[in-house]
Design a protein around this motif. Structure first.
Motif, PDB file in Angstrom:
ATOM      1  N   PHE A  90       0.913  -1.198  -0.046  1.00  0.00           N
ATOM      2  CA  PHE A  90      -0.020   0.173  -0.014  1.00  0.00           C
ATOM      3  C   PHE A  90       0.740   1.103  -0.185  1.00  0.00           C
ATOM      4  CE2 PHE A  90      -2.360  -3.420   2.270  1.00  0.00           C
ATOM      5  CZ  PHE A  90      -3.437  -3.360   1.286  1.00  0.00           C
ATOM      6  N   GLN A  92       1.159   3.830   2.301  1.00  0.00           N
ATOM      7  CA  GLN A  92       1.559   3.890   3.433  1.00  0.00           C
ATOM      8  C   GLN A  92       1.019   2.951   4.492  1.00  0.00           C
ATOM      9  OE1 GLN A  92       1.755   7.951   4.483  1.00  0.00           O
ATOM     10  NE2 GLN A  92      -0.520   8.276   4.126  1.00  0.00           N
ATOM     11  N   PHE A  93       1.707   3.154   5.831  1.00  0.00           N
ATOM     12  CA  PHE A  93       1.242   2.218   7.071  1.00  0.00           C
ATOM     13  C   PHE A  93       0.861   0.814   6.447  1.00  0.00           C
ATOM     14  CE2 PHE A  93      -0.999   6.387   7.527  1.00  0.00           C
ATOM     15  CZ  PHE A  93      -0.126   6.739   8.590  1.00  0.00           C
ATOM     16  N   ASN A  94       1.940   0.284   5.973  1.00  0.00           N
ATOM     17  CA  ASN A  94       1.646  -1.233   5.264  1.00  0.00           C
ATOM     18  C   ASN A  94       1.883  -2.382   6.377  1.00  0.00           C
ATOM     19  OD1 ASN A  94       1.592  -1.881   2.319  1.00  0.00           O
ATOM     20  ND2 ASN A  94       3.058  -0.163   2.431  1.00  0.00           N
ATOM     21  N   LEU A  95       2.618  -1.990   7.601  1.00  0.00           N
ATOM     22  CA  LEU A  95       2.768  -2.733   8.459  1.00  0.00           C
ATOM     23  C   LEU A  95       2.176  -2.554   9.836  1.00  0.00           C
ATOM     24  CD1 LEU A  95       6.724  -2.629   7.825  1.00  0.00           C
ATOM     25  CD2 LEU A  95       5.026  -4.310   6.986  1.00  0.00           C
ATOM     26  N   ILE A  96       2.128  -3.664  10.601  1.00  0.00           N
ATOM     27  CA  ILE A  96       1.428  -3.482  12.141  1.00  0.00           C
ATOM     28  C   ILE A  96       2.620  -2.575  12.829  1.00  0.00           C
ATOM     29  CG2 ILE A  96       0.416  -4.558  13.844  1.00  0.00           C
ATOM     30  CD1 ILE A  96      -1.287  -5.140  11.313  1.00  0.00           C
ATOM     31  N   TYR A  98       3.306  -2.203  15.942  1.00  0.00           N
ATOM     32  CA  TYR A  98       3.866  -2.538  17.035  1.00  0.00           C
ATOM     33  C   TYR A  98       4.508  -3.998  17.119  1.00  0.00           C
ATOM     34  CZ  TYR A  98      -0.822  -4.401  17.122  1.00  0.00           C
ATOM     35  OH  TYR A  98      -2.047  -5.253  16.684  1.00  0.00           O
ATOM     36  N   LEU A  99       4.422  -4.546  15.730  1.00  0.00           N
ATOM     37  CA  LEU A  99       5.130  -6.014  15.683  1.00  0.00           C
ATOM     38  C   LEU A  99       6.366  -5.635  14.935  1.00  0.00           C
ATOM     39  CD1 LEU A  99       2.178  -8.164  14.377  1.00  0.00           C
ATOM     40  CD2 LEU A  99       3.096  -8.043  16.706  1.00  0.00           C
ATOM     41  N   LEU A 107       3.153 -13.236  10.022  1.00  0.00           N
ATOM     42  CA  LEU A 107       1.964 -13.047   9.844  1.00  0.00           C
ATOM     43  C   LEU A 107       1.263 -13.444   8.687  1.00  0.00           C
ATOM     44  CD1 LEU A 107      -1.066 -12.368  11.619  1.00  0.00           C
ATOM     45  CD2 LEU A 107      -0.447 -10.116  10.841  1.00  0.00           C
ATOM     46  N   ALA A 108       1.762 -12.840   7.511  1.00  0.00           N
ATOM     47  CA  ALA A 108       0.948 -13.324   6.214  1.00  0.00           C
ATOM     48  C   ALA A 108       1.361 -14.763   5.970  1.00  0.00           C
ATOM     49  CB  ALA A 108       1.839 -12.119   5.211  1.00  0.00           C
ATOM     50  N   ASN A 110       2.061 -17.272   8.063  1.00  0.00           N
ATOM     51  CA  ASN A 110       1.247 -18.002   8.921  1.00  0.00           C
ATOM     52  C   ASN A 110      -0.198 -18.145   8.335  1.00  0.00           C
ATOM     53  OD1 ASN A 110      -0.533 -18.624  11.129  1.00  0.00           O
ATOM     54  ND2 ASN A 110       1.121 -19.023  12.270  1.00  0.00           N
ATOM     55  N   LEU A 111      -0.644 -17.135   7.978  1.00  0.00           N
ATOM     56  CA  LEU A 111      -2.145 -17.171   7.568  1.00  0.00           C
ATOM     57  C   LEU A 111      -2.358 -17.917   6.269  1.00  0.00           C
ATOM     58  CD1 LEU A 111      -3.468 -13.463   8.425  1.00  0.00           C
ATOM     59  CD2 LEU A 111      -4.235 -15.526   9.205  1.00  0.00           C
ATOM     60  N   ARG A 140      10.907  -3.080  15.750  1.00  0.00           N
ATOM     61  CA  ARG A 140       9.538  -2.659  15.390  1.00  0.00           C
ATOM     62  C   ARG A 140       9.392  -2.041  14.140  1.00  0.00           C
ATOM     63  NH1 ARG A 140       5.817  -0.876  20.403  1.00  0.00           N
ATOM     64  NH2 ARG A 140       5.360   0.522  18.708  1.00  0.00           N
ATOM     65  N   ARG A 156       6.594  -8.706   2.639  1.00  0.00           N
ATOM     66  CA  ARG A 156       5.455  -9.014   3.223  1.00  0.00           C
ATOM     67  C   ARG A 156       4.618  -9.756   2.128  1.00  0.00           C
ATOM     68  NH1 ARG A 156       1.770  -6.196   5.757  1.00  0.00           N
ATOM     69  NH2 ARG A 156       1.610  -5.289   3.557  1.00  0.00           N
TER      70      ARG A 156
ATOM     71  N   MET B   1      -1.045 -17.493  17.748  1.00  0.00           N
ATOM     72  CA  MET B   1      -0.462 -16.167  16.999  1.00  0.00           C
ATOM     73  C   MET B   1      -1.401 -15.129  17.468  1.00  0.00           C
ATOM     74  SD  MET B   1      -0.745 -15.667  13.017  1.00  0.00           S
ATOM     75  CE  MET B   1      -2.307 -15.726  12.831  1.00  0.00           C
ATOM     76  N   ASN B  12       1.976  -2.124  23.033  1.00  0.00           N
ATOM     77  CA  ASN B  12       1.934  -0.959  22.417  1.00  0.00           C
ATOM     78  C   ASN B  12       1.153   0.390  22.622  1.00  0.00           C
ATOM     79  OD1 ASN B  12       2.873   0.479  19.933  1.00  0.00           O
ATOM     80  ND2 ASN B  12       0.888   0.221  19.302  1.00  0.00           N
ATOM     81  N   LEU B 318      -5.282  -4.009   7.489  1.00  0.00           N
ATOM     82  CA  LEU B 318      -4.001  -4.747   7.039  1.00  0.00           C
ATOM     83  C   LEU B 318      -4.304  -6.290   7.594  1.00  0.00           C
ATOM     84  CD1 LEU B 318      -1.058  -2.556   8.215  1.00  0.00           C
ATOM     85  CD2 LEU B 318      -1.552  -3.452   5.830  1.00  0.00           C
ATOM     86  N   VAL B 322      -4.156  -9.434   4.545  1.00  0.00           N
ATOM     87  CA  VAL B 322      -3.039 -10.461   4.496  1.00  0.00           C
ATOM     88  C   VAL B 322      -3.952 -11.761   4.883  1.00  0.00           C
ATOM     89  CG1 VAL B 322      -1.010  -9.225   4.869  1.00  0.00           C
ATOM     90  CG2 VAL B 322      -2.429 -10.228   6.952  1.00  0.00           C
TER      91      VAL B 322
END
Lengths: 231, 413
Positions: A90, A92-96, A98-99, A107-108, A110-111, A140, A156, B1, B12, B318, B322
């Protein structure tokens, strides 16, 4: 079949609304094709891509993605399908935030049901290809620069080796010289898996990197009606 | 997870999560503390007397008789004549009696005139008998046995000499200074009103009241106590034990219908239960207040999660992009609520446990309250379960909000 995406006679209205926001006779993307899709905001780009990726559901018309009829898939199947076969980058703000980088990519994976060891290996390869120091894995996401975040987002998006990569204005938050560099890096990485790319932007100077250019005004007939109406 | 994502997400938002957690911890302390102290107070209360079949006094209410005879609270309006006392004590079905003569005090502590049967037959808790930490029971008229708290607070030793005051005030102008009592024994702490009582002989008490100093001239060869004889003209009340508990109601009825003077016999267990019921409304109010405090905190959790939804729209999107399912997003919010609640319960229990452990000695010394330090009775465990479930239910609001907002998602460009 050589098409990754086939759309036929789609008409999409928001629930409770009579006027369609999207009306498309035909829109196809070939496998491995790099498509540059441009259009102003409100031209129906986001609605079209939401339909293709199973986030929205159209009652009229047929959407086939990788030979699967999206309208015949259940919610869970669509989520799983999206995880396994479609990658997103995207604006911007592509990522979570706090992870850490590893968890965002993990995460991607795993799903999509990718094994841990395979995830680890692919992450290292992708980070290397995208010129990201592997030590950033435990950072982070919100501690990275915008440029680094965008490259992690590409990693990702490609971790599950999807057949389709959707990039939505991924360069608009980057400065001019970084733009071309980022696109080249993105396309080089994509080439390894041969995924089809839909690159959405209103910046036509980026067209030169792609096989084909498609304008939303040419495919969304709602815009044509609206245009004539205004005149 | 999901669990690890929920945990990272809470970390956070450290400040708002910490505040919510603090509020929940305080509520857990209130709920657990109130319930624990209530049950411990009840247990402590119920252990004040045991092994006594009947308590007999002049006719009054059950509770009043119990209060002055066992808890040394309030006053008797009338006494029992020695004729009636000896008549009942002489009944062949009666095994022993403990005379109780009240009305005097020593520096704020109640004085109980009784005889050596008290140390032999009075029991508390689960049939625990009174034990001496120092010395022994009184053997002559002008000796006294002190409760543990009296001796500790007033720093009395064996052999010290004390005088009684007439009446119950801490400072009395009518002191029985001519008749000092020597401390012959000090009792072990019991966690009952015995700890706060000065025990003297009936004969000594009479002498202090000017009924004439007289050593007990009667022969007490028969220590079986089957036949009691006292010299004062009346006692305030007495406790009695039977050979067979089968006859308790029979004796009770006989005493209540006693022709000589109006008397009342009560079963200590029944009267204790009745007295506790009087305090029941206070208990319910405390329980209600702690429930409301808890509800406020749980609403705080839901509010905190709900407020975070706005800033988390992008995050939810997000997750969806995903391939996370909408129900997983709902569960993510619920897991966050469970994590906070579990932590709050853990911290709350920890604080109560540490506080009680630290204050255990002080409580038993100052108030004679003997408490368990681990607040995990079945009723408290049940409360904690209810708290968890309530937290889950209240978090349905933000959870469903997150679920719904994730459903209609379209790609945002």
């Amino acid at each position: 079949m050589t098409y990754a995406i086939e759309c036929q006679d789609i008409i999409f209205k928001w629930p409770g609304s009579n006027s369609p926001v999207l009306e498309i006779n035909e829109f196809n993307v070939e496998r491995g094709e790099r498509l540059f899709l441009y259009g102003a905001s409100g031209s129906g780009k986001s609605t079209l891509l939401s339909l293709i990726t199973g986030l929205l559901h159209s009652r009229e018309g047929e959407i086939r993605v990788l030979d699967k009829d999206m309208s015949k898939m259940g919610d869970r199947a669509k989520d799983r399908f999206r995880a396994q076969h479609i990658g997103f980058v995207f604006q911007q703000f592509n990522l979570i935030p706090y992870l850490d980088v590893e968890s965002n990519i993990g995460l991607a994976a795993n799903l999509a049901g990718l094994s841990k060891s395979e995830t680890k290996q692919r992450t290292l390869t992708l980070l290397d290809a995208l010129l990201i120091d592997p030590r950033f894995q435990s950072q982070r996401a919100d501690k990275l620069s915008i440029g680094q975040q965008q490259r992690v987002a590409v990693a990702r998006a490609l971790i599950n080796e999807p057949e389709i990569l959707i990039a939505d204005e991924p360069t608009s938050s980057l400065d001019e010289e970084a733009k071309d560099e980022f696109i080249e890096l993105l396309l080089k990485t994509q080439q390894r898996t041969g995924a089809s790319v839909i690159f959405v932007s209103h910046d036509r100077s980026l067209m030169k990197h792609f096989d084909r250019t498609q304008s939303m005004t040419d495919i969304n007939r709602v815009l044509a009606h609206r245009g004539s109406h205004v005149i | 997870m999901l669990f690890s994502i929920a945990w990272q997400s809470l970390l956070n938002r450290k400040v708002s999560v910490a505040l919510t957690l603090a509020s929940l911890t305080l509520s857990v302390i209130v709920v657990v503390g109130v319930e624990h102290i209530r049950s411990q107070a009840r247990a402590s209360f119920e252990r004040t007397v045991s092994g006594v079949d009947l308590i007999v006094g002049a006719r009054t209410s059950q509770i009043n008789l119990l209060l002055y005879s066992v808890f040394r609270i309030g006053n008797a309006t009338n006494g029992i004549s020695s004729e009636s006392y000896e008549l009942i004590a002489g009944d062949p079905r009666v095994a022993w009696t403990i005379p109780l003569s009240l009305g005097d005090s020593h520096r704020g502590y109640r004085v109980l005139g009784t005889d050596s049967n008290f140390f032999e037959h009075f029991h508390f808790a689960q049939q625990n008998s009174l034990e001496f930490s120092q010395g022994k029971a009184f053997s002559s008229a002008f000796e006294t046995v002190l409760g543990a708290e009296v001796a500790r607070r007033l720093a009395y030793q064996l052999g010290d000499s004390i005088t009684l005051s007439h009446g119950l005030g801490e400072i009395s102008f009518s002191n029985h200074e001519s008749t000092p009592f020597t401390v012959s024994g000090i009792l072990e702490p019991t966690g009952t009103p015995v700890d706060r009582t000065v025990h003297v002989t009936l004969a000594g008490l009479d002498a202090a009241h000017g009924l004439g100093p007289h050593e007990d001239t009667h022969q007490h060869d028969d220590d079986s106590g089957a036949e009691q004889h006292i010299d004062s003209d009346e006692v305030t009340a007495f406790m009695l034990g039977l050979h067979s508990r089968m006859s308790v109601f029979e004796i009770q009825r006989a005493i209540n219908e006693h022709a000589g003077e109006p008397l009342l016999a009560i079963l200590p267990g029944v009267a204790l239960a009745q007295l506790w019921e009087v305090m029941g409304s206070v208990e319910s109010i405390l329980a209600l207040i702690s429930a409301l405090v808890m509800l406020a905190s749980l609403l705080g959790i839901a509010t905190m999660l709900f407020a975070s939804m706005r800033e988390r729209q992008r995050e939810i999107f997000l997750f969806r992009s995903v391939g996370m399912h909408s129900t997983s997003i709902f569960f993510l919010i619920e897991i966050e609520a469970i994590l906070i609640t579990t932590l709050g319960i853990g911290f709350g229990l920890g604080v109560v446990w540490v506080t009680l452990s630290a204050g255990q000695d002080w409580l038993s010394q100052e108030y004679g309250l003997m408490i368990d330090t681990l607040p995990l009775s079945p009723s408290i465990t049940a409360y904690l379960g209810v708290i968890l479930i309530a937290s889950l239910l209240l978090s349905l609001l933000p959870g469903v909000a997150a679920y719904r907002s994730s459903l209609g998602t379209k790609l945002k460009f």
